[in-house]
Design a protein around this motif. Structure first.
Motif, PDB file in Angstrom:
ATOM      1  N   PRO A  49       0.800  -1.234   0.000  1.00  0.00           N
ATOM      2  CA  PRO A  49       0.000   0.000   0.000  1.00  0.00           C
ATOM      3  C   PRO A  49       0.828   1.276   0.000  1.00  0.00           C
ATOM      4  O   PRO A  49       0.484   2.243  -0.676  1.00  0.00           O
ATOM      5  CB  PRO A  49      -0.861  -0.114   1.268  1.00  0.00           C
ATOM      6  N   SER A  50       1.954   1.292   0.740  1.00  0.00           N
ATOM      7  CA  SER A  50       2.754   2.516   0.777  1.00  0.00           C
ATOM      8  C   SER A  50       3.429   2.779  -0.562  1.00  0.00           C
ATOM      9  O   SER A  50       3.500   3.925  -1.027  1.00  0.00           O
ATOM     10  CB  SER A  50       3.795   2.443   1.903  1.00  0.00           C
ATOM     11  N   LYS A  51       3.904   1.729  -1.216  1.00  0.00           N
ATOM     12  CA  LYS A  51       4.564   1.915  -2.515  1.00  0.00           C
ATOM     13  C   LYS A  51       3.548   2.247  -3.597  1.00  0.00           C
ATOM     14  O   LYS A  51       3.830   3.016  -4.524  1.00  0.00           O
ATOM     15  CB  LYS A  51       5.358   0.663  -2.896  1.00  0.00           C
ATOM     16  N   THR A  52       2.355   1.662  -3.504  1.00  0.00           N
ATOM     17  CA  THR A  52       1.303   2.007  -4.467  1.00  0.00           C
ATOM     18  C   THR A  52       0.860   3.450  -4.261  1.00  0.00           C
ATOM     19  O   THR A  52       0.623   4.181  -5.231  1.00  0.00           O
ATOM     20  CB  THR A  52       0.102   1.061  -4.305  1.00  0.00           C
ATOM     21  N   LEU A  53       0.752   3.862  -2.995  1.00  0.00           N
ATOM     22  CA  LEU A  53       0.405   5.251  -2.694  1.00  0.00           C
ATOM     23  C   LEU A  53       1.442   6.180  -3.298  1.00  0.00           C
ATOM     24  O   LEU A  53       1.103   7.196  -3.932  1.00  0.00           O
ATOM     25  CB  LEU A  53       0.342   5.440  -1.177  1.00  0.00           C
ATOM     26  N   ARG A  54       2.707   5.847  -3.140  1.00  0.00           N
ATOM     27  CA  ARG A  54       3.778   6.675  -3.703  1.00  0.00           C
ATOM     28  C   ARG A  54       3.641   6.793  -5.216  1.00  0.00           C
ATOM     29  O   ARG A  54       3.747   7.877  -5.784  1.00  0.00           O
ATOM     30  CB  ARG A  54       5.135   6.069  -3.345  1.00  0.00           C
ATOM     31  N   GLU A  55       3.409   5.664  -5.867  1.00  0.00           N
ATOM     32  CA  GLU A  55       3.307   5.676  -7.324  1.00  0.00           C
ATOM     33  C   GLU A  55       2.113   6.509  -7.778  1.00  0.00           C
ATOM     34  O   GLU A  55       2.202   7.278  -8.745  1.00  0.00           O
ATOM     35  CB  GLU A  55       3.179   4.237  -7.842  1.00  0.00           C
ATOM     36  N   ALA A  56       0.982   6.356  -7.064  1.00  0.00           N
ATOM     37  CA  ALA A  56      -0.209   7.134  -7.412  1.00  0.00           C
ATOM     38  C   ALA A  56       0.043   8.628  -7.246  1.00  0.00           C
ATOM     39  O   ALA A  56      -0.372   9.439  -8.091  1.00  0.00           O
ATOM     40  CB  ALA A  56      -1.392   6.688  -6.542  1.00  0.00           C
ATOM     41  N   VAL A  57       0.717   8.996  -6.163  1.00  0.00           N
ATOM     42  CA  VAL A  57       1.020  10.410  -5.910  1.00  0.00           C
ATOM     43  C   VAL A  57       1.914  10.976  -7.009  1.00  0.00           C
ATOM     44  O   VAL A  57       1.675  12.071  -7.535  1.00  0.00           O
ATOM     45  CB  VAL A  57       1.684  10.573  -4.522  1.00  0.00           C
ATOM     46  N   ILE A  58       2.945  10.237  -7.363  1.00  0.00           N
ATOM     47  CA  ILE A  58       3.878  10.708  -8.391  1.00  0.00           C
ATOM     48  C   ILE A  58       3.167  10.886  -9.726  1.00  0.00           C
ATOM     49  O   ILE A  58       3.360  11.879 -10.431  1.00  0.00           O
ATOM     50  CB  ILE A  58       5.065   9.733  -8.519  1.00  0.00           C
ATOM     51  N   GLN A  59       2.310   9.915 -10.068  1.00  0.00           N
ATOM     52  CA  GLN A  59       1.620   9.991 -11.353  1.00  0.00           C
ATOM     53  C   GLN A  59       0.578  11.105 -11.379  1.00  0.00           C
ATOM     54  O   GLN A  59       0.477  11.864 -12.352  1.00  0.00           O
ATOM     55  CB  GLN A  59       0.956   8.646 -11.670  1.00  0.00           C
ATOM     56  N   LEU A  60      -0.209  11.212 -10.309  1.00  0.00           N
ATOM     57  CA  LEU A  60      -1.292  12.204 -10.301  1.00  0.00           C
ATOM     58  C   LEU A  60      -0.789  13.635 -10.166  1.00  0.00           C
ATOM     59  O   LEU A  60      -1.382  14.566 -10.717  1.00  0.00           O
ATOM     60  CB  LEU A  60      -2.278  11.882  -9.169  1.00  0.00           C
ATOM     61  N   THR A  61       0.302  13.810  -9.431  1.00  0.00           N
ATOM     62  CA  THR A  61       0.836  15.171  -9.289  1.00  0.00           C
ATOM     63  C   THR A  61       1.713  15.559 -10.478  1.00  0.00           C
ATOM     64  O   THR A  61       1.968  16.746 -10.711  1.00  0.00           O
ATOM     65  CB  THR A  61       1.688  15.305  -8.007  1.00  0.00           C
ATOM     66  N   GLY A  62       2.194  14.551 -11.211  1.00  0.00           N
ATOM     67  CA  GLY A  62       3.079  14.847 -12.339  1.00  0.00           C
ATOM     68  C   GLY A  62       4.463  15.277 -11.923  1.00  0.00           C
ATOM     69  O   GLY A  62       5.231  15.804 -12.731  1.00  0.00           O
ATOM     70  N   THR A  63       4.820  15.029 -10.672  1.00  0.00           N
ATOM     71  CA  THR A  63       6.108  15.516 -10.164  1.00  0.00           C
ATOM     72  C   THR A  63       7.291  14.916 -10.906  1.00  0.00           C
ATOM     73  O   THR A  63       8.354  15.514 -10.999  1.00  0.00           O
ATOM     74  CB  THR A  63       6.227  15.225  -8.647  1.00  0.00           C
ATOM     75  N   ASN A  64       7.107  13.709 -11.470  1.00  0.00           N
ATOM     76  CA  ASN A  64       8.208  13.061 -12.175  1.00  0.00           C
ATOM     77  C   ASN A  64       8.366  13.564 -13.606  1.00  0.00           C
ATOM     78  O   ASN A  64       9.280  13.136 -14.308  1.00  0.00           O
ATOM     79  CB  ASN A  64       8.001  11.541 -12.188  1.00  0.00           C
ATOM     80  N   ARG A  65       7.507  14.473 -14.035  1.00  0.00           N
ATOM     81  CA  ARG A  65       7.586  14.965 -15.406  1.00  0.00           C
ATOM     82  C   ARG A  65       7.898  16.457 -15.489  1.00  0.00           C
ATOM     83  O   ARG A  65       8.000  17.022 -16.570  1.00  0.00           O
ATOM     84  CB  ARG A  65       6.267  14.703 -16.147  1.00  0.00           C
ATOM     85  N   ARG A  66       8.051  17.083 -14.335  1.00  0.00           N
ATOM     86  CA  ARG A  66       8.219  18.540 -14.342  1.00  0.00           C
ATOM     87  C   ARG A  66       9.560  18.978 -14.909  1.00  0.00           C
ATOM     88  O   ARG A  66       9.690  20.083 -15.417  1.00  0.00           O
ATOM     89  CB  ARG A  66       8.028  19.093 -12.921  1.00  0.00           C
ATOM     90  N   GLY A  67      10.561  18.086 -14.811  1.00  0.00           N
ATOM     91  CA  GLY A  67      11.843  18.418 -15.413  1.00  0.00           C
ATOM     92  C   GLY A  67      11.755  18.529 -16.916  1.00  0.00           C
ATOM     93  O   GLY A  67      12.569  19.195 -17.559  1.00  0.00           O
ATOM     94  N   LEU A  68      10.748  17.872 -17.500  1.00  0.00           N
ATOM     95  CA  LEU A  68      10.557  17.901 -18.946  1.00  0.00           C
ATOM     96  C   LEU A  68       9.512  18.927 -19.370  1.00  0.00           C
ATOM     97  O   LEU A  68       9.694  19.649 -20.345  1.00  0.00           O
ATOM     98  CB  LEU A  68      10.144  16.506 -19.438  1.00  0.00           C
ATOM     99  N   PHE A  69       8.415  19.008 -18.607  1.00  0.00           N
ATOM    100  CA  PHE A  69       7.295  19.867 -18.996  1.00  0.00           C
ATOM    101  C   PHE A  69       7.204  21.173 -18.206  1.00  0.00           C
ATOM    102  O   PHE A  69       6.342  22.004 -18.496  1.00  0.00           O
ATOM    103  CB  PHE A  69       5.967  19.103 -18.844  1.00  0.00           C
ATOM    104  N   GLY A  70       8.050  21.340 -17.188  1.00  0.00           N
ATOM    105  CA  GLY A  70       8.028  22.574 -16.417  1.00  0.00           C
ATOM    106  C   GLY A  70       7.412  22.393 -15.047  1.00  0.00           C
ATOM    107  O   GLY A  70       6.657  21.455 -14.794  1.00  0.00           O
ATOM    108  N   GLU A  71       7.736  23.301 -14.138  1.00  0.00           N
ATOM    109  CA  GLU A  71       7.307  23.198 -12.739  1.00  0.00           C
ATOM    110  C   GLU A  71       5.794  23.302 -12.571  1.00  0.00           C
ATOM    111  O   GLU A  71       5.250  22.848 -11.568  1.00  0.00           O
ATOM    112  CB  GLU A  71       7.986  24.285 -11.902  1.00  0.00           C
ATOM    113  N   ALA A  72       5.108  23.908 -13.517  1.00  0.00           N
ATOM    114  CA  ALA A  72       3.654  24.077 -13.392  1.00  0.00           C
ATOM    115  C   ALA A  72       2.893  22.821 -13.811  1.00  0.00           C
ATOM    116  O   ALA A  72       1.675  22.743 -13.625  1.00  0.00           O
ATOM    117  CB  ALA A  72       3.187  25.269 -14.237  1.00  0.00           C
ATOM    118  N   TYR A  73       3.581  21.833 -14.365  1.00  0.00           N
ATOM    119  CA  TYR A  73       2.908  20.638 -14.884  1.00  0.00           C
ATOM    120  C   TYR A  73       2.245  19.860 -13.760  1.00  0.00           C
ATOM    121  O   TYR A  73       2.825  19.614 -12.712  1.00  0.00           O
ATOM    122  CB  TYR A  73       3.915  19.753 -15.611  1.00  0.00           C
ATOM    123  N   ARG A  74       0.984  19.456 -13.966  1.00  0.00           N
ATOM    124  CA  ARG A  74       0.239  18.661 -12.991  1.00  0.00           C
ATOM    125  C   ARG A  74      -0.826  17.862 -13.729  1.00  0.00           C
ATOM    126  O   ARG A  74      -1.550  18.403 -14.567  1.00  0.00           O
ATOM    127  CB  ARG A  74      -0.399  19.568 -11.929  1.00  0.00           C
TER     128      ARG A  74
END
Length: 477
Positions: free
Chosen positions: A49-74
């Protein structure tokens, strides 16, 4: 009364793999589960559950893509607890089905109820309205642990909680205090901060994750602060209580009063937040098993002491997993359970290199390590050089939007043997296995120089780090 070759107590990772191994050896096996779900903490409250929660958070917030799409990406503007829990429950239900299917295919009897030893080979199973007696030649105790709940902490599962209750929140708090800078505390602190929760992390030592290489730990602390987490290091909590506070302008509850959690530190500081996560240690649960009827002792945290073959002080009773303490990882628990059963039935599985256990911290960013740290090598007087590769040097790092990750390879100055690998960034827990395999085969840094890696990949970091370290040794810039 049914008799078995072996009875396994607990369906977590150690119990699962132990029971399946016994079945593969042609033994008659039963496995006992006292909760109403399979998988122990690994599936229901911990790893999955904790690792799935982490993955869901990363995907839904877009935090792992901001280096490519910019800090405002969500990806999603308003993330709810329901969004996060839906992903977790989906994975948990799948894992339940997988475990049950494995038991059925291997003809393992799954018995629900709480186990209690009545004698050296006699086990009582207690259910709500009945009891059952079973006997066995061998036993594997794999009951795991639970979060520590000191009596002086006012746990209520709503505002003051352990990691078990955190997964049951009905809403996202605006603020949170996390007590404990170990693996669980730092994972949840970084996950909640990624969701926009203002987090204060309190740790009694002067560094979070004290077992990490200090350079990696220092870089990780920098990222925590960049995410807005306030670090209170070298501080200890002396008291926790709920207090009233003025809600201020805009209050719609009529009386203008609300509740906050207050954590008072030994230094005199008082911290306030809507919620507090207490993540300092875990406690064994073997005290309810009636082990005194077998002659087995346990320590003050209800952990069992075992031999290298996972035997307790009673020859026919084995133990594996978190209940025997360090390293208390799902991965190591699986192998311990398997090896315990192999030894119990005279199967030689050979030695395995405990010095090469990989460690994974599923924080944001992800961290993993295998082998020695710089500090350990210095203390042991082993001459080494560090080869560094930043994700910013990798095309794949840019594509993934992660330019802050890094891989460090520690290389023996004379033999060029790889002594340790430390990774922080995207896919760290996957990348580490490349270093682990090369180290297990006594490989040198030249392996990475002389072999071709797919391009573009994060694994290319090994080649970059090898060049970096060997160039330093050759005094080449």
């Amino acid at each position: 009364m049914k008799h078995y070759d072996v009875i396994v107590i607990g369906t977590g990772p150690a119990g699962q793999k132990g029971a399946i191994q016994a079945a593969k050896l042609g033994k008659k096996v039963a496995i006992i589960e006292k909760n109403n779900v399979l998988g122990g903490a690994q599936i229901n409250t911990g790893t999955i559950p904790s690792k799935t929660l982490r993955e869901a958070v990363i995907q839904l917030t877009g935090t792992n893509r901001r280096g490519l799409f910019g800090e405002a990406y969500r990806v999603k503007k308003n993330i709810t607890v329901a969004d996060l829990m839906a992903a977790s429950q989906n994975v948990i239900r799948h894992e339940w089905d997988v475990i049950r299917g494995q038991f059925e295919r291997n003809n393992i009897d799954l018995i629900w109820g709480a186990a209690h030893f009545e004698g050296p080979n006699l086990l009582q199973i207690v259910r709500e309205n009945e009891t059952e007696m079973l006997t066995a030649d061998k036993f594997l105790v794999a009951v795991g642990t639970r979060p520590a709940r000191p009596d002086n902490i006012p746990f209520n599962g709503r505002t003051v909680m352990t990691s078990d209750e955190l997964l049951k929140l009905d809403r996202l708090p605006k603020t949170m205090i996390v007590v404990g800078g170990g693996v669980i505390g730092t994972e949840y602190a970084s996950i909640m901060a990624t969701l926009g929760v203002r987090v204060t992390l309190v740790e009694g030592r002067h560094q979070v994750l004290g077992f990490l290489d200090q350079e990696i730990a220092g870089a990780f602390q920098y990222f925590l602060r960049q995410e807005g987490i306030t670090l209170r290091l070298g501080e200890k909590v002396s008291a926790i209580r709920e207090v009233e506070h003025d809600r201020g302008v805009g209050d719609t509850n009529g009386n203008g009063k609300g509740e906050l959690v207050q954590a008072e530190l030994e230094s005199g500081k008082k911290l306030h937040a809507e919620t507090l996560l207490y993540a300092v240690g875990r406690q064994g649960v073997c005290g309810i098993l009636g082990l005194d009827n077998v002659g087995i002792t346990f320590d003050d945290r209800e952990r069992l002491k075992v031999t290298d073959n996972y035997q307790t002080n009673v020859e026919h009773v084995y133990a594996a997993g978190d209940v025997i303490g360090f390293p208390a990882l799902a991965s190591t628990s699986m192998e311990q359970g398997r090896r315990a059963i192999c030894h119990a039935f005279g199967q030689d599985v050979g030695n395995y290199n405990t010095a090469l256990f990989p460690y994974g911290i599923y924080a944001v960013p992800e961290i993993s390590m295998v082998g020695k740290t710089e500090e350990q090598l210095t203390e042991d007087g082993i001459p080494y050089e560090a080869g560094i590769a930043g994700y910013k040097e990798l095309a794949r790092g840019k594509i993934l939007g992660d330019e802050d990750g890094m891989l460090k390879m520690l290389i023996h100055q004379e033999t060029h043997e790889i002594l340790g690998v430390h990774v922080m960034g995207t896919q760290a827990t996957e990348l580490i296995h490349i270093g682990q395999a090369v180290m297990a085969l006594n490989g040198t840094a030249e392996f990475f120089i002389n072999n071709v890696f797919n391009f573009p990949t994060l694994a290319e970091a090994y080649k970059v780090a090898a060049y970096n370290g060997l160039n330093k040794l050759a005094h080449i810039r």
